[in-house]
Design a protein around this motif. Structure first.
Motif, PDB file in Angstrom:
ATOM      1  N   LEU A  63       0.824  -1.209   0.000  1.00  0.00           N
ATOM      2  CA  LEU A  63       0.000   0.000   0.000  1.00  0.00           C
ATOM      3  C   LEU A  63       0.859   1.260   0.000  1.00  0.00           C
ATOM      4  O   LEU A  63       0.546   2.241  -0.672  1.00  0.00           O
ATOM      5  N   ALA A  64       1.941   1.222   0.767  1.00  0.00           N
ATOM      6  CA  ALA A  64       2.816   2.383   0.891  1.00  0.00           C
ATOM      7  C   ALA A  64       3.851   2.457  -0.218  1.00  0.00           C
ATOM      8  O   ALA A  64       4.640   3.409  -0.257  1.00  0.00           O
ATOM      9  N   ARG A  65       3.856   1.454  -1.125  1.00  0.00           N
ATOM     10  CA  ARG A  65       4.878   1.353  -2.176  1.00  0.00           C
ATOM     11  C   ARG A  65       6.281   1.391  -1.536  1.00  0.00           C
ATOM     12  O   ARG A  65       7.197   2.023  -2.045  1.00  0.00           O
ATOM     13  N   ARG A  66       6.412   0.691  -0.451  1.00  0.00           N
ATOM     14  CA  ARG A  66       7.660   0.690   0.301  1.00  0.00           C
ATOM     15  C   ARG A  66       8.490  -0.529  -0.115  1.00  0.00           C
ATOM     16  O   ARG A  66       8.513  -1.562   0.557  1.00  0.00           O
ATOM     17  N   PHE A  67       9.180  -0.396  -1.200  1.00  0.00           N
ATOM     18  CA  PHE A  67       9.930  -1.514  -1.754  1.00  0.00           C
ATOM     19  C   PHE A  67      11.445  -1.313  -1.686  1.00  0.00           C
ATOM     20  O   PHE A  67      12.200  -2.224  -2.015  1.00  0.00           O
ATOM     21  N   ASP A  68      11.887  -0.132  -1.307  1.00  0.00           N
ATOM     22  CA  ASP A  68      13.325   0.115  -1.210  1.00  0.00           C
ATOM     23  C   ASP A  68      13.896  -0.656  -0.026  1.00  0.00           C
ATOM     24  O   ASP A  68      13.303  -0.698   1.060  1.00  0.00           O
ATOM     25  N   GLY A  72      21.682  -5.766   1.170  1.00  0.00           N
ATOM     26  CA  GLY A  72      21.716  -7.033   1.884  1.00  0.00           C
ATOM     27  C   GLY A  72      20.445  -7.381   2.628  1.00  0.00           C
ATOM     28  O   GLY A  72      20.332  -8.470   3.188  1.00  0.00           O
ATOM     29  N   ASP A  73      19.470  -6.458   2.638  1.00  0.00           N
ATOM     30  CA  ASP A  73      18.221  -6.743   3.336  1.00  0.00           C
ATOM     31  C   ASP A  73      17.281  -7.511   2.411  1.00  0.00           C
ATOM     32  O   ASP A  73      17.518  -7.627   1.201  1.00  0.00           O
ATOM     33  N   ASP A  74      16.189  -8.012   2.972  1.00  0.00           N
ATOM     34  CA  ASP A  74      15.214  -8.818   2.240  1.00  0.00           C
ATOM     35  C   ASP A  74      13.817  -8.328   2.617  1.00  0.00           C
ATOM     36  O   ASP A  74      13.535  -8.081   3.794  1.00  0.00           O
ATOM     37  N   PHE A  75      12.946  -8.204   1.623  1.00  0.00           N
ATOM     38  CA  PHE A  75      11.599  -7.668   1.854  1.00  0.00           C
ATOM     39  C   PHE A  75      10.842  -8.474   2.906  1.00  0.00           C
ATOM     40  O   PHE A  75      10.289  -7.924   3.865  1.00  0.00           O
ATOM     41  N   GLY A  76      10.810  -9.789   2.725  1.00  0.00           N
ATOM     42  CA  GLY A  76      10.080 -10.621   3.664  1.00  0.00           C
ATOM     43  C   GLY A  76      10.661 -10.573   5.060  1.00  0.00           C
ATOM     44  O   GLY A  76       9.930 -10.448   6.057  1.00  0.00           O
ATOM     45  N   GLU A  77      11.982 -10.659   5.152  1.00  0.00           N
ATOM     46  CA  GLU A  77      12.619 -10.637   6.469  1.00  0.00           C
ATOM     47  C   GLU A  77      12.393  -9.300   7.167  1.00  0.00           C
ATOM     48  O   GLU A  77      12.243  -9.244   8.393  1.00  0.00           O
TER      49      GLU A  77
END
Length: 235
Positions: A63-68, A72-77
């Motif tokens: 919803l927030a378009r928060r994809f950055d 080394g990070d991971d979206f799910g984590e």
């Protein structure tokens, strides 16, 4: 023939919104009385509690378009880390709040992506809890749409081997990749969803109903590039 099935046509009269909501309701019923510390083997390192936190946080980030992401990070984590210690009931409430704002998102082309996410994780939970079901739900077929488009694009860009797919009772095949298919796979929507999502081992994928050079085709079938090392219980 290489046909791309839009979620609305694949689901008959049910929209992506309806399919998403139906899966959400089934998940809520599954987890309310479940042990939140139950490991979800399909999502290594996560428990039932953490997977529900991911579903709630993931919709919020969409919803927030928060994809950055930080290097080394991971979206799910990240969604799980930010909700460390959040109880299942709290995650369900957060998920419901985000859903109240997600009508336009679910009605957009992104709706098919969200259906793929929720039905895949529903099956992850069912496997973890020993509660099989909803394997022929229309959402499973819709959940294939975006992943197959991604695999098709990857194969066309890389020149990888094309594969012909005959899914469930489809009268016409579809081909992922470009050129003459090296193999044909006859498969249920459920088995294909679990295979391309990395929930099956190489041997399990090889044991599906293949004609042609299955070995050459197998690497074309994983969205994330690898199979599991060991079978999931219940799969």
């Amino acid at each position: 023939m290489n046909d791309t099935v839009r979620p609305e046509s694949a689901a008959g009269t049910e929209s992506a919104t309806q399919l998403y909501d139906a899966s959400t309701a089934r998940i809520a019923a599954l987890v309310r009385d479940a042990d939140p510390s139950t490991p979800v083997d399909a999502c290594p390192g996560w428990t039932v509690e953490q997977l529900v936190a991911h579903l709630a946080g993931g919709l919020g980030d969409f919803l927030a378009r928060r994809f950055d992401l930080a290097p080394g990070d991971d979206f799910g984590e990240r969604t799980v880390r930010e909700r460390r210690g959040q109880a299942v009931a709290e995650s369900l409430a957060e998920w419901e709040r985000h859903r109240a704002e997600a009508g336009d998102l679910l009605a957009s082309p992104m709706g098919g992506v969200l259906v793929a996410e929720v039905v895949s994780h529903e099956q992850d939970l069912r496997t973890a809890l020993g509660r099989p079901g909803a394997r022929t739900d229309p959402g499973v077929r819709v959940g294939l749409t975006r992943p197959l488009e991604q695999i098709d694009q990857r194969l066309r860009e890389s020149g990888g081997p094309a594969v012909r797919l005959m899914i469930d009772d489809e009268k016409e095949h579809r081909t992922i990749g470009e050129g003459e298919p090296v193999a044909t796979l006859r498969v249920s929507a459920y088995d294909l969803l679990r295979t391309i999502g990395g929930r099956r081992t190489h041997d399990q994928a090889r044991a599906l109903d293949w004609d042609g050079d299955a070995e050459a085709a197998l690497d074309s079938l994983t969205l994330f590039g690898s199979f599991r090392d060991t079978p999931l219980r219940g799969e």
